[in-house]
Write an enzyme that holds these catalytic residues in place. Structure first.
Site, mmCIF file in Angstrom:
data_model
loop_
_atom_site.group_PDB
_atom_site.id
_atom_site.type_symbol
_atom_site.label_atom_id
_atom_site.label_comp_id
_atom_site.label_asym_id
_atom_site.label_seq_id
_atom_site.Cartn_x
_atom_site.Cartn_y
_atom_site.Cartn_z
ATOM 1 N N HIS A 1 0.818 -1.223 0.000
ATOM 2 C CA HIS A 1 0.000 0.000 0.000
ATOM 3 C C HIS A 1 0.848 1.268 0.000
ATOM 4 C CE1 HIS A 1 -4.070 -1.742 0.710
ATOM 5 N NE2 HIS A 1 -3.306 -2.783 0.979
ATOM 6 N N ASP B 1 3.661 9.392 -0.745
ATOM 7 C CA ASP B 1 2.468 8.627 -0.364
ATOM 8 C C ASP B 1 2.218 7.539 -1.405
ATOM 9 O OD1 ASP B 1 0.186 8.034 1.136
ATOM 10 O OD2 ASP B 1 -0.344 10.144 1.357
HETATM 11 P P1 ADQ Z 1 -2.950 6.079 4.771
HETATM 12 O O1 ADQ Z 1 -1.524 6.487 4.944
HETATM 13 O O2 ADQ Z 1 -3.731 5.912 5.999
HETATM 14 O O3 ADQ Z 1 -3.075 4.748 3.900
HETATM 15 P P2 ADQ Z 1 -4.859 7.472 2.903
HETATM 16 O O4 ADQ Z 1 -4.743 6.779 1.602
HETATM 17 O O5 ADQ Z 1 -5.047 8.923 2.749
HETATM 18 O O6 ADQ Z 1 -3.591 7.265 3.843
HETATM 19 O O7 ADQ Z 1 -6.086 6.850 3.678
HETATM 20 C C1 ADQ Z 1 -6.544 7.373 4.874
HETATM 21 C C2 ADQ Z 1 -8.014 7.005 5.079
HETATM 22 O O8 ADQ Z 1 -8.364 7.341 6.407
HETATM 23 C C3 ADQ Z 1 -8.922 7.801 4.152
HETATM 24 O O9 ADQ Z 1 -9.976 6.972 3.733
HETATM 25 C C4 ADQ Z 1 -9.430 8.952 5.038
HETATM 26 O O10 ADQ Z 1 -10.730 9.417 4.729
HETATM 27 C C5 ADQ Z 1 -9.393 8.332 6.415
HETATM 28 N N1 ADQ Z 1 -9.051 9.377 7.398
HETATM 29 C C6 ADQ Z 1 -7.968 10.166 7.417
HETATM 30 N N2 ADQ Z 1 -8.034 11.033 8.449
HETATM 31 C C7 ADQ Z 1 -9.183 10.792 9.094
HETATM 32 C C8 ADQ Z 1 -9.853 11.387 10.237
HETATM 33 N N3 ADQ Z 1 -9.354 12.423 10.891
HETATM 34 N N4 ADQ Z 1 -11.027 10.871 10.604
HETATM 35 C C9 ADQ Z 1 -11.553 9.818 9.918
HETATM 36 N N5 ADQ Z 1 -10.993 9.246 8.839
HETATM 37 C C10 ADQ Z 1 -9.828 9.729 8.431
HETATM 38 C C11 ADQ Z 1 -2.165 3.803 3.289
HETATM 39 C C12 ADQ Z 1 -1.109 4.427 2.364
HETATM 40 C C13 ADQ Z 1 -1.778 5.274 1.301
HETATM 41 C C14 ADQ Z 1 -2.804 4.420 0.525
HETATM 42 C C15 ADQ Z 1 -3.740 3.685 1.489
HETATM 43 C C16 ADQ Z 1 -4.640 2.680 0.765
HETATM 44 O O11 ADQ Z 1 -0.176 5.206 3.115
HETATM 45 O O12 ADQ Z 1 -0.819 5.817 0.407
HETATM 46 O O13 ADQ Z 1 -3.566 5.267 -0.321
HETATM 47 O O14 ADQ Z 1 -3.010 2.966 2.465
HETATM 48 O O15 ADQ Z 1 -3.905 1.815 -0.042
#
Ligand code: ADQ
Length: 484
Positions: free
Chosen positions: A155, A364
């Site tokens: 991921h 990311d």
């Molecule tokens: P993350 O590093 O966690 O994921 P991201 O892809 O942005 O990053 O996913 C975060 C998820 O958590 C999103 O669905 C978002 O809506 C939710 N989220 C973030 N902050 C929040 C908050 N304050 N309250 C509630 N929900 C919140 C890892 C990798 C990424 C990759 C994903 C999926 O680091 O690059 O995109 O996995 O493969």
């Protein structure tokens, strides 16, 4: 159809009708519900002694979870996974540390989890393993004689070979990754970095036509499978949750001001400090925006028992205080910094309320927030997206204003451009982004990965039958190295 076994560090069962978890959880749970199967991993509990998997059934899905001992947690999770691999794979080898004992713990936990999973396996199961905590998981299963097809999806980014080589056991880890049958990355760049390592350093051979890599005595498929979202479901939720209290409160407090919105886990890879400083530069260079725009940053702390995460939190609080102290007026706070989680649907409604999505990680894998921001917008009056070129999502969101998060001037100019963007341009850019989001949604991610894994499985069983038939009384039947 063969049974699907999903393996991830954390098992996150989500309740029916409550899509509150991230992409991994929603995507794999859908796949499991369709085909039936098992989701195996850590329960999130620290236990005195780690026992056999605890099984819980819900519909066609069995959740199989195990606890970790304090020592396992410290060495495998907090140590090698999050203090070595996470920073290095995000190009922050300056923040990475290596400790032999932690690495031994990482390997030990992978071996022990593999042994526990083995007790649940049937011969025609296919196994889909997720993320950096589990790089050697297939190798450990193979040692136990498991011949089932095993796929792996990373991921997070995969670093270029020079960075990968800063992790002392780099070659062991790459060799272990080659024990999978399919290895998937978020982007072509990540895939290329992996191939560069294997082909140059370990003299592997890669065939671009079929995506097959021959290395460390094995054949495996290597591909890019960018993770998606369900954009129409998000659009609907963003609209429906618009009347909830926190959304109304924020709307009322804006009093005609524009809103820049950022949502991340509190992590140094997300570029939060640079983001605040670029916003400060906007306020310095364009005083006309004073009192007319606010930045809302929602960032719940994660991994707060890892030292680098404590430091980023302190730095960020300091920066928010300094910038607010410098520019705030009695009736205007430039940066609202909230350290908490929100229900996902509510977040989507907050995105819809804002004029700019500000998503600028230093590195990311994909970044689902960028995709969710776009999907949440009102097509008649959409916000603009300022997006880091170092998020995997930048490849897939052609309508974003793409910035280099290390260039504060460029970021502040992009913010100004986004805040002033005419309606017709915002509409056109939004439409340009919604089309690929629909085309490459979460089902496409899951189905394309599983279809490749299943083809490997079919090729394996055909080849194995042929080998068995030809063998008849000759040498011992072996699982063929080449499977497709
Ligand atoms: P993350 O590093 O966690 O994921 P991201 O892809 O942005 O990053 O996913 C975060 C998820 O958590 C999103 O669905 C978002 O809506 C939710 N989220 C973030 N902050 C929040 C908050 N304050 N309250 C509630 N929900 C919140 C890892 C990798 C990424 C990759 C994903 C999926 O680091 O690059 O995109 O996995 O493969």
């Amino acid at each position: 159809m063969s049974r699907l076994i999903v393996v991830s560090n954390r098992v996150a069962p989500i309740q029916e009708g409550k899509p509150s978890a991230g992409g991994l959880a929603i995507g794999v749970l859908d796949a499991l519900k369709e085909s039936g199967g098992v989701w195996f991993g850590w329960s999130g509990e620290i236990v005195g002694e780690s026992g056999a998997p605890v099984l819980e059934n819900s519909g066609k899905v069995t959740y199989a979870t195990v606890g970790l001992t304090r020592r396992d947690y410290d060495q495998y999770y907090r140590g090698f996974s999050n203090a070595t691999l996470w920073p290095t794979f995000h190009y922050r080898n300056d923040l990475s540390r290596f400790d032999r004992e932690e690495y031994a713990g990482y390997m030990r936990v992978n071996a022990s989890l593999a042994a526990k999973l083995k007790t649940l396996l049937k011969p025609d199961d296919i196994i889909w393993v997720h993320d950096y905590h589990m790089l050697p998981f297939a190798q450990e299963l193979r040692k136990l004689g498991v011949a089932n097809p095993i796929g792996f999806f990373l991921h997070i980014p995969f670093p270029v070979p020079e960075i990968m080589r800063t992790v002392p056991p780099h070659e062991e880890l790459i060799a272990a990754m080659c024990q999978y049958d399919v290895v998937g990355f978020q982007t072509d760049n990540d895939k290329q970095s992996f191939l560069d390592y294997v082909v140059r350093t370990s003299r592997g051979h890669y065939n671009d036509d079929d995506g097959m890599l021959q290395a460390f005595g094995r054949m495996l498929k290597v591909g890019a499978y960018p993770i998606g979202i369900y954009p129409d479901a998000i659009a609907k939720a963003a609209e429906q949750f618009g009347n909830r209290k926190p959304v109304k409160t924020l709307r009322d407090s804006m009093r005609g001001r524009k809103l820049i919105m950022s949502v991340d886990r509190l992590d140094y890879s997300k570029g939060l400090v640079e983001r605040f400083q670029a916003f400060e530069r906007l306020l310095l260079n364009a005083p006309g925006w004073h009192g007319r725009v606010s930045l809302v940053q929602i960032a719940p702390p994660t991994r707060s028992d890892v030292q680098t995460y404590q430091r980023i939190r302190q730095t960020l609080e300091g920066e928010a205080g300094r910038i607010n102290g410098r520019f705030a007026q009695l009736d205007w706070t430039p940066i609202q910094y909230l350290n908490r989680k929100y229900e996902r649907n509510l977040l989507m409604a907050l995105f819809r309320l804002s004029q700019v999505g500000y998503v600028t990680p230093l590195r990311d894998g994909m970044n689902l927030v960028a995709k969710e921001y776009v999907a949440s917008q009102d097509p008649a009056d959409p916000g603009a997206l300022v997006l880091s070129q170092f998020a995997g999502a930048a490849d897939q969101l052609p309508g974003a204003l793409v910035v280099n998060p290390f260039d504060l001037s460029q970021m502040s100019e992009a913010l100004e451009r986004a805040l002033s963007m005419p309606l017709a341009e915002r509409q056109a850019r939004h439409a340009d982004m919604m089309a690929p989001l629909r085309e490459n949604n979460l089902s496409v991610w899951r189905d394309s990965f599983l279809s490749d894994l299943r083809s490997v499985a079919t090729a394996t069983s055909v080849t194995e039958k042929t080998v068995q038939t030809v063998k008849q009384g000759t040498t011992e039947a072996k699982r063929p190295a080449a499977k497709a």
